[in-house]
Every structure is written in structure tokens, then in C-alpha cells.
Write a protein that holds these residues in place. Structure first.
Motif, PDB file in Angstrom:
ATOM      1  N   GLY A   1       0.788  -1.220   0.000  1.00  0.00           N
ATOM      2  CA  GLY A   1       0.000   0.000   0.000  1.00  0.00           C
ATOM      3  C   GLY A   1       0.821   1.272   0.000  1.00  0.00           C
ATOM      4  N   PHE A   2       2.146   1.151  -0.153  1.00  0.00           N
ATOM      5  CA  PHE A   2       3.017   2.312  -0.279  1.00  0.00           C
ATOM      6  C   PHE A   2       4.279   1.841  -0.991  1.00  0.00           C
ATOM      7  N   VAL A   3       4.266   1.939  -2.310  1.00  0.00           N
ATOM      8  CA  VAL A   3       5.337   1.394  -3.141  1.00  0.00           C
ATOM      9  C   VAL A   3       5.777   2.447  -4.147  1.00  0.00           C
ATOM     10  N   TYR A   4       7.075   2.609  -4.322  1.00  0.00           N
ATOM     11  CA  TYR A   4       7.628   3.539  -5.309  1.00  0.00           C
ATOM     12  C   TYR A   4       8.325   2.728  -6.397  1.00  0.00           C
ATOM     13  N   TYR A   5       7.937   2.967  -7.638  1.00  0.00           N
ATOM     14  CA  TYR A   5       8.540   2.307  -8.797  1.00  0.00           C
ATOM     15  C   TYR A   5       9.174   3.361  -9.696  1.00  0.00           C
ATOM     16  N   ARG A   6      10.393   3.111 -10.154  1.00  0.00           N
ATOM     17  CA  ARG A   6      11.040   4.037 -11.080  1.00  0.00           C
ATOM     18  C   ARG A   6      10.870   3.535 -12.506  1.00  0.00           C
ATOM     19  N   GLY A   7       9.989   4.182 -13.246  1.00  0.00           N
ATOM     20  CA  GLY A   7       9.797   3.850 -14.656  1.00  0.00           C
ATOM     21  C   GLY A   7      10.773   4.585 -15.547  1.00  0.00           C
ATOM     22  N   SER A   8      11.431   5.614 -14.998  1.00  0.00           N
ATOM     23  CA  SER A   8      12.411   6.375 -15.775  1.00  0.00           C
ATOM     24  C   SER A   8      13.781   5.700 -15.771  1.00  0.00           C
ATOM     25  N   SER A   9      13.902   4.613 -15.070  1.00  0.00           N
ATOM     26  CA  SER A   9      15.150   3.875 -14.965  1.00  0.00           C
ATOM     27  C   SER A   9      15.416   3.086 -16.243  1.00  0.00           C
ATOM     28  N   SER A  10      16.676   2.788 -16.470  1.00  0.00           N
ATOM     29  CA  SER A  10      17.029   1.927 -17.609  1.00  0.00           C
ATOM     30  C   SER A  10      16.534   0.500 -17.379  1.00  0.00           C
ATOM     31  N   ARG A  11      16.125   0.203 -16.163  1.00  0.00           N
ATOM     32  CA  ARG A  11      15.624  -1.142 -15.831  1.00  0.00           C
ATOM     33  C   ARG A  11      14.100  -1.149 -15.661  1.00  0.00           C
ATOM     34  N   ALA A  12      13.410  -0.221 -16.286  1.00  0.00           N
ATOM     35  CA  ALA A  12      11.953  -0.142 -16.147  1.00  0.00           C
ATOM     36  C   ALA A  12      11.266  -1.432 -16.603  1.00  0.00           C
ATOM     37  N   ALA A  13      11.793  -2.072 -17.626  1.00  0.00           N
ATOM     38  CA  ALA A  13      11.185  -3.327 -18.095  1.00  0.00           C
ATOM     39  C   ALA A  13      11.259  -4.399 -17.009  1.00  0.00           C
ATOM     40  N   GLU A  14      12.368  -4.447 -16.285  1.00  0.00           N
ATOM     41  CA  GLU A  14      12.494  -5.415 -15.197  1.00  0.00           C
ATOM     42  C   GLU A  14      11.556  -5.075 -14.046  1.00  0.00           C
ATOM     43  N   VAL A  15      11.383  -3.777 -13.783  1.00  0.00           N
ATOM     44  CA  VAL A  15      10.449  -3.355 -12.738  1.00  0.00           C
ATOM     45  C   VAL A  15       9.039  -3.786 -13.104  1.00  0.00           C
ATOM     46  N   ALA A  16       8.640  -3.557 -14.335  1.00  0.00           N
ATOM     47  CA  ALA A  16       7.302  -3.961 -14.791  1.00  0.00           C
ATOM     48  C   ALA A  16       7.141  -5.480 -14.714  1.00  0.00           C
ATOM     49  N   ARG A  17       8.213  -6.227 -15.038  1.00  0.00           N
ATOM     50  CA  ARG A  17       8.132  -7.698 -14.934  1.00  0.00           C
ATOM     51  C   ARG A  17       7.980  -8.146 -13.485  1.00  0.00           C
ATOM     52  N   LEU A  18       8.657  -7.464 -12.559  1.00  0.00           N
ATOM     53  CA  LEU A  18       8.509  -7.784 -11.139  1.00  0.00           C
ATOM     54  C   LEU A  18       7.053  -7.597 -10.707  1.00  0.00           C
ATOM     55  N   ILE A  19       6.470  -6.486 -11.094  1.00  0.00           N
ATOM     56  CA  ILE A  19       5.066  -6.234 -10.751  1.00  0.00           C
ATOM     57  C   ILE A  19       4.185  -7.313 -11.362  1.00  0.00           C
ATOM     58  N   GLY A  20       4.417  -7.616 -12.632  1.00  0.00           N
ATOM     59  CA  GLY A  20       3.627  -8.651 -13.310  1.00  0.00           C
ATOM     60  C   GLY A  20       3.760 -10.004 -12.648  1.00  0.00           C
ATOM     61  N   ALA A  21       4.975 -10.351 -12.213  1.00  0.00           N
ATOM     62  CA  ALA A  21       5.183 -11.639 -11.542  1.00  0.00           C
ATOM     63  C   ALA A  21       4.441 -11.676 -10.212  1.00  0.00           C
ATOM     64  N   ALA A  22       4.433 -10.560  -9.492  1.00  0.00           N
ATOM     65  CA  ALA A  22       3.694 -10.510  -8.226  1.00  0.00           C
ATOM     66  C   ALA A  22       2.199 -10.646  -8.462  1.00  0.00           C
ATOM     67  N   VAL A  23       1.698  -9.994  -9.506  1.00  0.00           N
ATOM     68  CA  VAL A  23       0.274 -10.121  -9.838  1.00  0.00           C
ATOM     69  C   VAL A  23      -0.043 -11.560 -10.233  1.00  0.00           C
ATOM     70  N   GLU A  24       0.812 -12.146 -11.060  1.00  0.00           N
ATOM     71  CA  GLU A  24       0.590 -13.534 -11.494  1.00  0.00           C
ATOM     72  C   GLU A  24       0.593 -14.485 -10.305  1.00  0.00           C
ATOM     73  N   ARG A  25       1.512 -14.286  -9.396  1.00  0.00           N
ATOM     74  CA  ARG A  25       1.562 -15.121  -8.194  1.00  0.00           C
ATOM     75  C   ARG A  25       0.303 -14.921  -7.361  1.00  0.00           C
ATOM     76  N   GLY A  26      -0.176 -13.681  -7.341  1.00  0.00           N
ATOM     77  CA  GLY A  26      -1.373 -13.366  -6.589  1.00  0.00           C
ATOM     78  C   GLY A  26      -2.613 -14.059  -7.105  1.00  0.00           C
ATOM     79  N   LEU A  27      -2.609 -14.457  -8.361  1.00  0.00           N
ATOM     80  CA  LEU A  27      -3.748 -15.196  -8.892  1.00  0.00           C
ATOM     81  C   LEU A  27      -3.873 -16.552  -8.212  1.00  0.00           C
ATOM     82  N   ILE A  28      -2.772 -17.015  -7.643  1.00  0.00           N
ATOM     83  CA  ILE A  28      -2.770 -18.299  -6.950  1.00  0.00           C
ATOM     84  C   ILE A  28      -2.920 -18.105  -5.446  1.00  0.00           C
ATOM     85  N   GLU A  29      -2.139 -17.200  -4.890  1.00  0.00           N
ATOM     86  CA  GLU A  29      -2.151 -17.002  -3.438  1.00  0.00           C
ATOM     87  C   GLU A  29      -2.208 -15.513  -3.122  1.00  0.00           C
ATOM     88  N   PHE A  30      -3.357 -14.941  -3.319  1.00  0.00           N
ATOM     89  CA  PHE A  30      -3.552 -13.497  -3.278  1.00  0.00           C
ATOM     90  C   PHE A  30      -2.911 -12.818  -2.082  1.00  0.00           C
TER      91      PHE A  30
END
Length: 182
Positions: free
Chosen positions: A144-173
Motif C-alpha cells: 500500500g506504499f510502493v515507489y517504482y522508477r519507470g524512468s530507470s534503464s531497468r523499467a522493463a524489469e520493474v514492470a516484470r517484477l510487478i507482473g510476476a507478483a500479480v501472477e503469483r497473486g492469482l494463486i495465493e492473493f
């Protein structure tokens, strides 16, 4: 309505039942000098209320309804999941994002700290101590309080981390963020 300032968005999600908390959140964010507050409206009733008040928002009611065709049919699960999907979309668009619960009231401006810390990290989580089981030391992330840097050269990895957490949440919310150290 354009809300980003210097490629940065502060956002939270709410539905009509949480409108008073959401309005309080917007007021506190603005009081700290941030004109870049965005509310992700999870139902048409909140969309109408925010429109009436001239508050920046995104209508997410259709996306929220789409979760009913998945295993996330409880409203709170869909809301919590969809806000992270939205954060990933903002990061993918190269925006820095501070995602908050509407109960995260800004009593001071967190940005000087976050900007300083983000020089060394692309993702900043607030630590939580769940589970409080005496047999397992709590090491969790408060989503409920998360900072993500999309301006980073690693923004794609940040987005993948979020996606992986969401995907995992489909199983164990409820455990998706709490087990991030896995």
C-alpha cells in the motif's frame, strides 16, 4: 486529464464505498504540493463523483469487472490486483510511480526521501512484519506504499517484477507480496 509532473504520478485506487478516504487522500497529497495525484476509480459511481468534483481519475470499472471471469472474484482482490496492473502500465510508459492505499495520508512530503533512495534502487517497498508467527520471522512488503522508477534503464524489469507478483497473486492473493523474498 494530464496529471504527471516531471514524469511522476502519485496514485491510489478506490471505489465509491471508499470515496471519503479517497477525497481525504487527494486533499493531503495536494496539501504537500503535489498536483500529480491520480485516482484509479474502480466503479462508475466513483467516476461520476470524481468527475463532478474535477478530480483527476482513470475509469477502471470495465477492467475491474473483467476479473470476475478469473479466480479473483472477490471485489477487494480484484481492486488490489488491478491497481498493480495499472502501476505496471505506468512504469512501462516510463513514469515513476508512487502507489498508495487511500489510507496512506501524507502528513509530510515523502518525495525528498524517495528521490534520494531511488538513486540506488528502482523499487522501494515499505517493510511490514507479517506474519507475526513466532516460528517464522515476519519479512513482508506492504503493497500500500510502493515507489517504482519507470524512468530507470531497468523499467522493463520493474514492470516484470510487478507482473510476476500479480501472477503469483492469482494463486495465493494474500501472500503474493509477503513472500517477495522468495
Amino acid at each position: 486529464m494530464r496529471v504527471q509532473v516531471d514524469n511522476f504520478v502519485v496514485f491510489a485506487a478506490a471505489d465509491f464505498d471508499y470515496r471519503e478516504l479517497a477525497l481525504n487522500w487527494v486533499a493531503h497529497v495536494r496539501a504537500r504540493g503535489h498536483a500529480n495525484a491520480l485516482l484509479l476509480a474502480m466503479d462508475s459511481e466513483l467516476v461520476a463523483e470524481l468527475s463532478r468534483r474535477g478530480i483527476a481519475h482513470a475509469d477502471n470499472s470495465a477492467n475491474l469487472a473483467a476479473w470476475n471471469a478469473t479466480c479473483l472474484q472477490r471485489h477487494v482482490q480484484a481492486v488490489r490486483t488491478e491497481r498493480h496492473v495499472a502501476a505496471a502500465a505506468l512504469v512501462t510508459a516510463s513514469y515513476d510511480v508512487l502507489l498508495c492505499d487511500v489510507t496512506a495520508v501524507f502528513t509530510a512530503d515523502p518525495m525528498p526521501y524517495l528521490l534520494d533512495a531511488s538513486r540506488q534502487a528502482d523499487v522501494l517497498f515499505q517493510r511490514d512484519d507479517w506474519p507475526a508467527d513466532p516460528h517464522k520471522v515476519g519479512l513482508a512488503v506492504n503493497s500500500g506504499f510502493v515507489y517504482y522508477r519507470g524512468s530507470s534503464s531497468r523499467a522493463a524489469e520493474v514492470a516484470r517484477l510487478i507482473g510476476a507478483a500479480v501472477e503469483r497473486g492469482l494463486i495465493e492473493f494474500y501472500l503474493r507480496w509477503n513472500n517477495i523474498v522468495d
